[in-house]
Design a protein around this motif. Structure first.
Motif, mmCIF file in Angstrom:
data_model
loop_
_atom_site.group_PDB
_atom_site.id
_atom_site.type_symbol
_atom_site.label_atom_id
_atom_site.label_comp_id
_atom_site.label_asym_id
_atom_site.label_seq_id
_atom_site.Cartn_x
_atom_site.Cartn_y
_atom_site.Cartn_z
ATOM 1 N N VAL A 101 -6.476 28.277 12.155
ATOM 2 C CA VAL A 101 -6.631 27.195 11.187
ATOM 3 C C VAL A 101 -6.576 25.884 11.959
ATOM 4 O O VAL A 101 -5.937 25.806 13.013
ATOM 5 N N ASP A 102 -7.266 24.881 11.472
ATOM 6 C CA ASP A 102 -7.168 23.533 12.024
ATOM 7 C C ASP A 102 -6.411 22.671 11.025
ATOM 8 O O ASP A 102 -6.503 22.882 9.810
ATOM 9 N N VAL A 103 -5.684 21.696 11.536
ATOM 10 C CA VAL A 103 -4.964 20.764 10.669
ATOM 11 C C VAL A 103 -5.068 19.373 11.295
ATOM 12 O O VAL A 103 -5.058 19.236 12.521
ATOM 13 N N ASN A 104 -5.219 18.367 10.445
ATOM 14 C CA ASN A 104 -5.217 16.996 10.950
ATOM 15 C C ASN A 104 -3.878 16.727 11.637
ATOM 16 O O ASN A 104 -2.823 17.045 11.079
ATOM 17 N N ALA A 105 -3.919 16.155 12.816
ATOM 18 C CA ALA A 105 -2.692 15.863 13.565
ATOM 19 C C ALA A 105 -1.769 14.939 12.772
ATOM 20 O O ALA A 105 -0.546 15.024 12.905
ATOM 21 N N GLN A 106 -2.349 14.078 11.932
ATOM 22 C CA GLN A 106 -1.542 13.131 11.156
ATOM 23 C C GLN A 106 -0.987 13.749 9.871
ATOM 24 O O GLN A 106 -0.209 13.119 9.169
ATOM 25 N N ASN A 107 -1.357 14.980 9.576
ATOM 26 C CA ASN A 107 -0.859 15.674 8.381
ATOM 27 C C ASN A 107 0.370 16.495 8.782
ATOM 28 O O ASN A 107 0.309 17.705 8.974
#
Length: 148
Positions: free
Chosen positions: A107-113
């Motif tokens: 999975v990818d996730v926004n670093a700021q999330n």
């Protein structure tokens, strides 16, 4: 009865409802995005909902869709939970379903999330790489996570 629905009808009404869930979720969790960023991304999300290989939804006891997850090539490409249903274990149910039924491994996730990162780490994913831009080339760093 609460359950995960697959396949999901991809008619205009359902896709519009899922887009509303996405937008509400993003506004509460992706605080680094401006209103203009959200407006710019929205058509891309609609198209992704139309085209993604696997689209699953979570339906509550009243038959209301409260969460959505898109999977492509053993990867969670999107997962969003309705604002009023966050914190009820829906994300955990969806991710467990993705792992057991669809053999999801990444999975990818926004670093700021930060909330999203903590959630996925709690679910057994770990950071394996980082990109400084999202898939569309926007300056939103992405963390690439893999299942331990």
């Amino acid at each position: 009865m609460s359950n995960i629905i697959h396949p999901v009808d991809r008619d205009d009404a359902t896709l519009s409802l899922l887009l509303t869930i996405w937008e509400g979720s993003v506004k509460s969790t992706h605080t680094f995005l401006s209103d203009q960023d959200i407006a710019d991304i929205k058509p891309e999300v609609y198209q992704a909902l139309e085209m993604i290989e696997v689209l699953c939804c979570y339906e509550d006891d009243q038959g209301i869709l409260q969460g959505l997850m898109g999977i492509d090539n053993h990867k969670i490409e999107l997962m969003f939970i309705s604002e009023n249903a966050r914190g009820q274990g829906i994300g955990k149910l969806l991710v467990n379903h993705a792992i057991t039924q669809w053999q999801v491994k990444s999975v990818d996730v926004n670093a700021q999330n930060e909330q999203g990162l903590i959630f996925y780490q709690h679910m057994g994913f770990q950071i394996i790489n980082r990109s400084e831009f999202d898939a569309q080339g926007r300056p939103f760093p992405i963390l690439h996570l893999g299942l331990k």
